[in-house]
Design a protein around this motif. Sequence first.
Motif, short mmCIF file in Angstrom:
data_model
loop_
_atom_site.label_atom_id
_atom_site.label_comp_id
_atom_site.label_asym_id
_atom_site.label_seq_id
_atom_site.Cartn_x
_atom_site.Cartn_y
_atom_site.Cartn_z
N GLY A 13 64.06 13.32 37.17
CA GLY A 13 64.60 14.41 37.96
C GLY A 13 64.11 15.78 37.54
N GLY A 14 63.78 15.93 36.24
CA GLY A 14 63.29 17.21 35.75
C GLY A 14 62.00 17.65 36.43
N LEU A 15 61.21 16.68 36.93
CA LEU A 15 59.98 17.04 37.63
C LEU A 15 60.29 17.67 38.99
CD1 LEU A 15 57.60 14.05 36.80
CD2 LEU A 15 57.78 16.30 35.70
N GLY A 16 61.43 17.30 39.56
CA GLY A 16 61.87 17.98 40.77
C GLY A 16 62.20 19.44 40.48
N GLN A 17 62.81 19.67 39.32
CA GLN A 17 63.09 21.04 38.89
C GLN A 17 61.80 21.82 38.68
OE1 GLN A 17 65.68 20.64 35.43
NE2 GLN A 17 67.43 21.20 36.70
N LEU A 18 60.79 21.13 38.13
CA LEU A 18 59.49 21.77 37.91
C LEU A 18 58.91 22.26 39.25
CD1 LEU A 18 56.89 22.47 36.34
CD2 LEU A 18 56.22 20.07 36.57
N LEU A 19 58.97 21.42 40.27
CA LEU A 19 58.46 21.83 41.59
C LEU A 19 59.26 23.01 42.14
CD1 LEU A 19 57.69 18.45 43.41
CD2 LEU A 19 56.21 19.83 41.94
N TYR A 20 60.55 23.01 41.89
CA TYR A 20 61.40 24.11 42.36
C TYR A 20 61.01 25.43 41.68
CZ TYR A 20 65.73 26.18 44.21
OH TYR A 20 66.65 26.95 44.89
N VAL A 21 60.78 25.36 40.36
CA VAL A 21 60.35 26.55 39.60
C VAL A 21 59.02 27.06 40.13
CG1 VAL A 21 59.54 27.34 37.34
CG2 VAL A 21 61.63 25.97 37.50
N TYR A 22 58.09 26.14 40.39
CA TYR A 22 56.78 26.54 40.91
C TYR A 22 56.93 27.17 42.29
CZ TYR A 22 52.13 26.18 42.93
OH TYR A 22 50.93 26.46 43.56
N ALA A 23 57.73 26.55 43.15
CA ALA A 23 57.91 27.08 44.51
C ALA A 23 58.52 28.47 44.48
CB ALA A 23 58.80 26.13 45.32
N GLN A 24 59.49 28.70 43.60
CA GLN A 24 60.08 30.02 43.47
C GLN A 24 59.06 31.04 42.97
OE1 GLN A 24 63.64 29.28 40.99
NE2 GLN A 24 64.87 29.92 42.75
N ALA A 25 58.27 30.64 41.97
CA ALA A 25 57.28 31.55 41.40
C ALA A 25 56.24 31.97 42.45
CB ALA A 25 56.59 30.91 40.20
N LYS A 26 55.96 31.07 43.39
CA LYS A 26 54.95 31.35 44.41
C LYS A 26 55.56 31.84 45.73
CE LYS A 26 51.45 30.06 41.90
NZ LYS A 26 50.40 31.02 41.49
N ASN A 27 56.90 32.07 45.71
CA ASN A 27 57.60 32.54 46.91
C ASN A 27 57.38 31.61 48.10
OD1 ASN A 27 58.71 34.95 45.72
ND2 ASN A 27 56.65 35.85 45.85
N LEU A 28 57.45 30.32 47.86
CA LEU A 28 57.27 29.33 48.92
C LEU A 28 58.61 29.01 49.57
CD1 LEU A 28 54.90 26.81 47.08
CD2 LEU A 28 54.28 28.83 48.42
N ASP A 29 58.54 28.47 50.77
CA ASP A 29 59.74 27.95 51.43
C ASP A 29 60.18 26.69 50.69
OD1 ASP A 29 59.64 29.93 53.35
OD2 ASP A 29 58.40 28.73 54.72
N ILE A 30 61.44 26.62 50.34
CA ILE A 30 61.97 25.46 49.60
C ILE A 30 62.66 24.54 50.60
CG2 ILE A 30 63.56 24.71 47.82
CD1 ILE A 30 63.02 27.37 46.39
#
Length: 336
Positions: A13-30
């Motif tokens: 599940g922590g890898l899902g958090q990793l994608l969330y952190v990346y998406a936030q850093a890149k200002n992507l739609d989550i």
Amino acid sequence: MLQTKDYSGTVYGGLGQLLYVYAQAKNLDISEKLKSVQNRERFEFQIWRELLDEINQQVHSPALGLEIAEYVQPKHLGIIAYITQSCDTLGEALTRYYDFHRLIYDGGPLKVEVQNESVSIRWEVLPVQLTTQITDEIALALLVRFLRLYIQLEYIQIEQVNFIQPAPKNTRIYQEFFNAPIQFSQPKVELLLPLKLFSAPCKSPDSTLHQIMMQQAKELLNKLPDGTQLDERLQQSILKGLQKNNYQIETIATQLKMSVRQLQRHLQQQNTTYQERVQEIRQLLATQYLQDPHLSLHEIAILLSYSEQSAFQRAFKLWSGLTPHQWRKNQGEKTK
């Protein structure tokens, strides 16, 4: 031999958090799908691939897996991070990674083989519908980031990196990330390391485990009327020993440069025994681990060197009067 035709693995599940952190850093739609995995211990590898595809559609990165891996932190790797930070050498760290890699990235069977003076670390090929260049490169990139997090940088030497996919237009990104020759259209997804690298020293624990060790050692010492430097070293040796499932009194006494009888006599003067001290540390560690929502009870049992999850659950019930699940639920309600 493991059949991969209908193979469907899972990821931590922590890898899902990793994608969330990346998406936030890149200002992507989550997406709702990415939000839905944030509080899950594990989720299906197929969903992992779909989440990566969703992100790729927004950023169109020529090497998305490498870019995401740059954001990984120990908390995204779960049990491997806890265990590895107690290892002394790369060989020991990779052995633990091999033992537990499926708890993080169960995207395919991992193989580790010695080939002359090199070590081959590779994944077996998955069905076409489960593997892409992105899933392959992030698997290797996470492993390399894992090494760079825990091994002294001057010792990280990669001989070669192989991918099964055809070469993209820009291969320089891969060469810069891995700092090694890159080959595409190869039979296996593979990382080649020099065998001598296995004796390279790990960094001193400097993250989650170090904080836990220091905090718990201090808490335990505060309970002692006459805590000494020996007591502090004893706590830390047991803490590290539990991570390695090597915490027997003979091993710990040797690390402290004393005989078993001397150690027992020291503990007797404090009206305790070695086994009681181990249980105290297990109890304190358990409460720390249970606060990590992505660590399953099975993983916590491993971290505490219990042979079975049921043994951990029984011990915790004796300590607290609650099952680990009840304790974790109560803590969650307090933080709301």
